[in-house]
Design an enzyme around this catalytic site. Structure first.
Site, PDB file in Angstrom:
ATOM      1  N   MET A 166       1.346  -1.397   0.103  1.00  0.00           N
ATOM      2  CA  MET A 166       0.466  -0.454  -0.043  1.00  0.00           C
ATOM      3  C   MET A 166       0.818   1.332   0.089  1.00  0.00           C
ATOM      4  SD  MET A 166      -3.378  -0.575   2.197  1.00  0.00           S
ATOM      5  CE  MET A 166      -2.671  -0.723   3.523  1.00  0.00           C
ATOM      6  N   LEU A 189       6.698   3.019   1.383  1.00  0.00           N
ATOM      7  CA  LEU A 189       7.425   1.613   0.971  1.00  0.00           C
ATOM      8  C   LEU A 189       8.941   1.822   2.504  1.00  0.00           C
ATOM      9  CD1 LEU A 189       8.139   1.147  -2.215  1.00  0.00           C
ATOM     10  CD2 LEU A 189       6.642   0.503  -0.842  1.00  0.00           C
ATOM     11  N   HIS A 201       9.338  -3.609   3.103  1.00  0.00           N
ATOM     12  CA  HIS A 201       9.394  -3.747   2.073  1.00  0.00           C
ATOM     13  C   HIS A 201      10.240  -3.797   0.913  1.00  0.00           C
ATOM     14  CE1 HIS A 201       5.565  -0.830   2.800  1.00  0.00           C
ATOM     15  NE2 HIS A 201       5.173  -1.892   3.295  1.00  0.00           N
ATOM     16  N   GLN A 208     -10.305  -2.364   2.254  1.00  0.00           N
ATOM     17  CA  GLN A 208      -9.794  -3.168   3.831  1.00  0.00           C
ATOM     18  C   GLN A 208      -9.938  -2.280   5.079  1.00  0.00           C
ATOM     19  OE1 GLN A 208      -5.889  -4.304   2.083  1.00  0.00           O
ATOM     20  NE2 GLN A 208      -5.259  -3.981   3.984  1.00  0.00           N
ATOM     21  N   LYS A 222       5.967  -9.782   9.124  1.00  0.00           N
ATOM     22  CA  LYS A 222       4.834  -9.061  10.370  1.00  0.00           C
ATOM     23  C   LYS A 222       3.131  -9.235  10.342  1.00  0.00           C
ATOM     24  CE  LYS A 222       3.829  -4.806  12.141  1.00  0.00           C
ATOM     25  NZ  LYS A 222       2.859  -4.237  11.274  1.00  0.00           N
ATOM     26  N   SER A 282       7.089  -0.787  10.268  1.00  0.00           N
ATOM     27  CA  SER A 282       5.188  -0.677   9.719  1.00  0.00           C
ATOM     28  C   SER A 282       5.336   0.951   9.238  1.00  0.00           C
ATOM     29  CB  SER A 282       3.958  -0.950  10.540  1.00  0.00           C
ATOM     30  OG  SER A 282       3.286  -1.095  10.238  1.00  0.00           O
TER      31      SER A 282
HETATM   32  O1  PAF Z   1       0.250  -5.834   3.741  1.00  0.00           O
HETATM   33  C1  PAF Z   1      -0.293  -4.746   3.067  1.00  0.00           C
HETATM   34  O2  PAF Z   1       0.390  -3.704   2.787  1.00  0.00           O
HETATM   35  C2  PAF Z   1      -1.751  -5.404   2.479  1.00  0.00           C
HETATM   36  O3  PAF Z   1      -2.535  -5.681   3.411  1.00  0.00           O
HETATM   37  C3  PAF Z   1      -1.872  -5.612   1.183  1.00  0.00           C
HETATM   38  C4  PAF Z   1      -1.674  -7.307   0.632  1.00  0.00           C
HETATM   39  C5  PAF Z   1      -1.190  -5.106   0.177  1.00  0.00           C
HETATM   40  C6  PAF Z   1      -3.769  -5.609   0.365  1.00  0.00           C
HETATM   41  O4  PAF Z   1      -3.791  -4.398  -0.019  1.00  0.00           O
END
Ligand code: PAF
Length: 282
Positions: free
Chosen positions: A30, A33, A37, A61, A149, A185
């Site tokens: 999302m 970064l 990531h 989500q 995580k 995070s």
């Molecule tokens: O972990 C995340 O960043 C999100 O839940 C994902 C897997 C990119 C789905 O939107």
């Protein structure tokens, strides 16, 4: 790096690779970064000829009270990072492209979606499963790389891939932590300086519970309750602290050897999740 903002453009870009049967490793994100990531992308690069990264802050989500609007969006900086890492393609679609008005289909992984983080965030994991399934269908990767995580998310995606017979390998990568153990995070940016110091206690509490289990303490309920009490005393509002079997996240029994302890707790305005996975000595 190819920069695709529409499904049509993505298809055109992938067409050449598919023609030459080039393998694709996929890292869904999302954005915003961080070193966690970067590690996923570096590992993805070792697993396939091409690496696709998606950046999509997935509205499905986020619940009503979640942080969708304030979720950090740092596309320019993210693009620079991806260029430097030599990723092959960045997919950054619009919400209209992903969820056209006529869309009716949701992917839901019962019962795991409604447990642990799913209790405080109803609908969250349906949102995750739906977007990940859509991205898998659009990108058709050979392998997809996720951080450990969010262990519940990783497990849920593995179950979805198994149940829907998707021909994709799912790789979980070890959580990257700061020098004090705090799991990296995007949401850590919401923490104040004092909260950042306090937040380290979450991983210390997990480590302490792990020590108890590997030194043969058998009362799991007591270990969980002590951890909850300690987190409360330290200023957290814990949501859950659960000792689970690592393959399916069912509550662990004494005979289980592969264990993961999952936790979520609020600190001020920030919701933190973390876990620790280990094998019990025999
Ligand atoms: O972990 C995340 O960043 C999100 O839940 C994902 C897997 C990119 C789905 O939107």
């Amino acid at each position: 790096m190819i920069y695709s903002t529409s499904i049509q453009n993505l298809h055109d870009s992938l067409h050449e690779w598919r023609k030459h049967q080039e393998s694709i490793a996929f890292v869904p994100t999302m954005g915003n970064l961080h070193a966690g990531h970067i590690e996923l992308i570096k590992i993805a690069k070792t697993k396939a000829k091409r690496v696709v990264v998606s950046i999509f802050v997935n509205p499905l989500q986020f619940g009503e009270h979640d942080d969708f609007t304030r979720y950090p969006r740092t596309l320019e900086e993210d693009s620079r990072i991806l260029e430097a890492l030599d990723a092959d393609l960045l997919f950054h679609p619009t919400a209209q492209d992903i969820y056209p008005e006529k869309a009716q289909t949701i992917v839901s992984v019962h019962n795991l979606a409604n447990q642990y983080c799913g209790v405080a965030r109803p609908g969250h994991f349906d949102g995750v499963a739906t977007i990940v399934c859509k991205l898998f269908n659009l990108i058709t990767p050979t392998i997809a790389v996720f951080g450990c995580k969010d262990f519940q998310q990783l497990t849920l995606i593995k179950i979805m891939v198994r149940d829907l017979h998707l021909p994709i390998e799912i790789l979980g990568v070890k959580t990257i932590r700061d020098t004090h153990g705090l799991a990296l995070s995007s949401r850590n940016s919401y923490l104040t300086e004092d909260e950042t110091k306090q937040a380290r206690l979450l991983y210390q509490t997990l480590t302490h519970a792990k020590e108890k289990i590997i030194t043969h303490h058998t009362d799991f309920t007591k270990i969980e309750q002590t951890a909850i009490d300690n987190l409360k005393a330290a200023g957290f509002t814990p949501e859950y602290f659960k000792i689970c079997r690592s393959n399916d996240l069912e509550p662990a029994q004494l005979i289980d050897n592969e264990i993961v302890i999952l936790t979520a707790a609020r600190l001020g305005k920030t919701r933190l999740i973390d876990n620790i996975a280990f094998s019990k000595p025999v």
